[in-house]
Design an enzyme around this catalytic site. Structure first.
Site, short mmCIF file in Angstrom:
data_model
loop_
_atom_site.label_atom_id
_atom_site.label_comp_id
_atom_site.label_asym_id
_atom_site.label_seq_id
_atom_site.Cartn_x
_atom_site.Cartn_y
_atom_site.Cartn_z
N HIS A 172 4.06 -12.56 -8.08
CA HIS A 172 3.59 -11.28 -8.61
C HIS A 172 3.27 -11.47 -10.08
O HIS A 172 3.94 -12.22 -10.78
CB HIS A 172 4.68 -10.21 -8.47
N ASP A 196 7.52 3.78 -5.06
CA ASP A 196 6.85 3.05 -6.15
C ASP A 196 5.37 3.42 -6.21
O ASP A 196 4.81 3.62 -7.28
CB ASP A 196 6.98 1.53 -5.97
N ARG A 222 2.60 6.98 -13.39
CA ARG A 222 2.78 6.21 -14.64
C ARG A 222 1.43 5.84 -15.22
O ARG A 222 1.22 5.89 -16.43
CB ARG A 222 3.57 4.93 -14.35
N SER A 267 9.79 -1.50 -10.37
CA SER A 267 8.59 -1.42 -9.54
C SER A 267 8.31 -2.76 -8.84
O SER A 267 8.10 -2.82 -7.62
CB SER A 267 7.41 -1.01 -10.44
N LYS A 290 9.42 -4.00 -4.56
CA LYS A 290 8.41 -4.38 -3.56
C LYS A 290 8.69 -5.78 -3.01
O LYS A 290 8.55 -6.04 -1.82
CB LYS A 290 7.01 -4.34 -4.19
#
Ligand code: URA
Length: 415
Positions: free
Chosen positions: A77, A155, A162, A177, A181
């Site tokens: 990520h 999220d 956000r 966040s 995930k």
């Protein structure tokens, strides 16, 4: 509801129960956008304790489907940057080396791009059924799909808010966040690329180190191996920014035809992920990665992947709108990635509002990058897409007389 706002204002520690009631209440439309915005703003201002971050991550994880931990499932990520197409390079490299990798990716919002939009720009189907998803991993060792609605739905809802309320830049919220995930998806091994600099959510190294620390701690709580790379995002990653245009650079790198900061980052990331996945040394990983690029294995895997998900290779047959020419002689000291990202978005390559339609041909190709020598009148960049005022584009460039010393893109690797 007001209790949590009052406690956050007074910097009092929230309990699991209080957070769950408020956040799950938001998911179920019992808490308004305005109330949640107030809460997010206070978190951005005052931060959260480690215990609160662990609790909030747990609440996010359990807001939807949770896949059991799979020790051999490796995932990556990035905290997001301009020109970041690493997923599209690293996955074929790893898949070509027998590392099975499946990834759920997101769309562009604001000035940073999204892997899913880039893939859709060349016709790759990303909205896959469970069966298609598993068949494709089986066939090609890799698959990329858009996020299912039921993986961390909390999220999804909080992130969208956000994004439009200026509450993206919080270490606590970013950690929650991303890690929720990754954990909910069942990944046993996780590599996080924390981007640091002017074009990133995290602007300084101190914050990046704090984010790495808390993400590794969250990983430990769920028995996941986490490695964090801290990488520079002051300048755009690679030379191409857009959708189809970025895929063209992916192809160049996978064909081993291009060496730049993006190539360097992808080789390091792939080597780390290979060694993490195969429990081998980093050196062995690097040797395998370089050989996959040199022998064309990585590129072949990419072609098979594109074909299997219905895509076709892109051509740059779009008419250039502007050529941006240097106003003086010198060396390029820096290119402000925020300005580049915003220009690309206004050209049509990104979304200003969630409902905007992307122009897949729009974007920017930089013909000169940092450290390069330029002469007055030479082309710095070519812009594709909508008509716009290009005057601010020049502000992205800083030139100097002497050849600048370029810092390595990788700041640190934290395990
Ligand atoms: N990527 C995410 O998924 N969440 C964040 O908060 C930041 C980057």
């Amino acid at each position: 509801m007001n209790n949590i706002i009052k406690k956050l204002s007074n910097k009092k520690i929230l309990t699991y129960k209080e957070m769950k009631e408020f956040f799950i209440g938001y998911l179920n439309d019992l808490v308004s956008d305005e109330e949640m915005t107030l809460c997010l703003k206070l978190i951005c201002k005052n931060g959260l304790s480690d215990k609160e971050i662990f609790d909030l991550t747990d609440i996010f994880i359990n807001s939807g489907d949770v896949f059991p931990k799979n020790s051999s499932f490796i995932d990556k990520h990035s905290t997001g940057g301009v020109g970041d197409k690493t997923t599209l390079i690293v996955l074929p490299i790893l898949a070509s080396l027998g590392v099975r990798i499946s990834k759920m990716s997101g769309r562009a919002l604001g000035y940073t791009g999204g892997t899913i939009d880039k893939l859709e720009s060349i016709g790759v189907k990303t909205n896959l059924t469970k069966k298609e998803f598993y068949n494709l991993v089986e066939k090609n060792n890799m698959v990329i799909s858009s996020q299912t609605d039921n993986l961390c739905p909390l999220d999804k809802k909080v992130y969208a808010l956000r994004d439009v309320t200026g509450t993206t830049k919080s270490v606590a919220l970013i950690a929650t966040s991303i890690m929720s995930k990754k954990i909910a998806s069942g990944a046993g091994k996780i590599l996080i690329d924390i981007k640091v600099g002017k074009g990133a959510l995290i602007e300084n190294e101190k914050q990046a180190r704090e984010l790495a620390r808390i993400m590794i701690e969250i990983g430990k709580k769920y028995d996941r191996e986490v490695i964090c790379m801290l990488t520079r995002m002051d300048n755009p990653l690679g030379d191409n920014i857009g959708n189809k245009i970025e895929i063209m650079e992916v192809i160049d790198i996978l064909k081993n035809n291009k060496q730049n900061n993006l190539t360097r980052l992808c080789i390091e990331m792939s080597s780390l992920m290979y060694s993490l996945s195969k429990n081998s040394s980093y050196e062995k990983g690097k040797e395998m990665v370089i050989s996959s690029l040199k022998t064309g294995k990585a590129y072949k895997t990419f072609l098979n992947y594109i074909k299997a998900q219905g895509g076709t290779l892109p051509k740059n047959d779009n008419d250039p709108k502007y050529e941006i020419k240097s106003k003086r002689n010198g060396y390029i000291k820096s290119i402000n990635s925020m300005i580049i990202g915003e220009t690309s978005m206004h050209l049509g390559a990104g979304r200003i509002k969630k409902t905007d339609k992307i122009d897949y041909d729009a974007g920017i190709i930089l013909s000169k990058n940092i450290g390069d020598k330029v002469k007055k009148g030479e082309v710095l960049a070519t812009l594709y897409g909508k008509k716009l005022d290009t005057r601010t584009f020049y502000n992205a460039y800083k030139l100097q007389i002497l050849k600048p010393k370029i810092k390595d893109i990788i700041i640190d690797i934290i395990k």
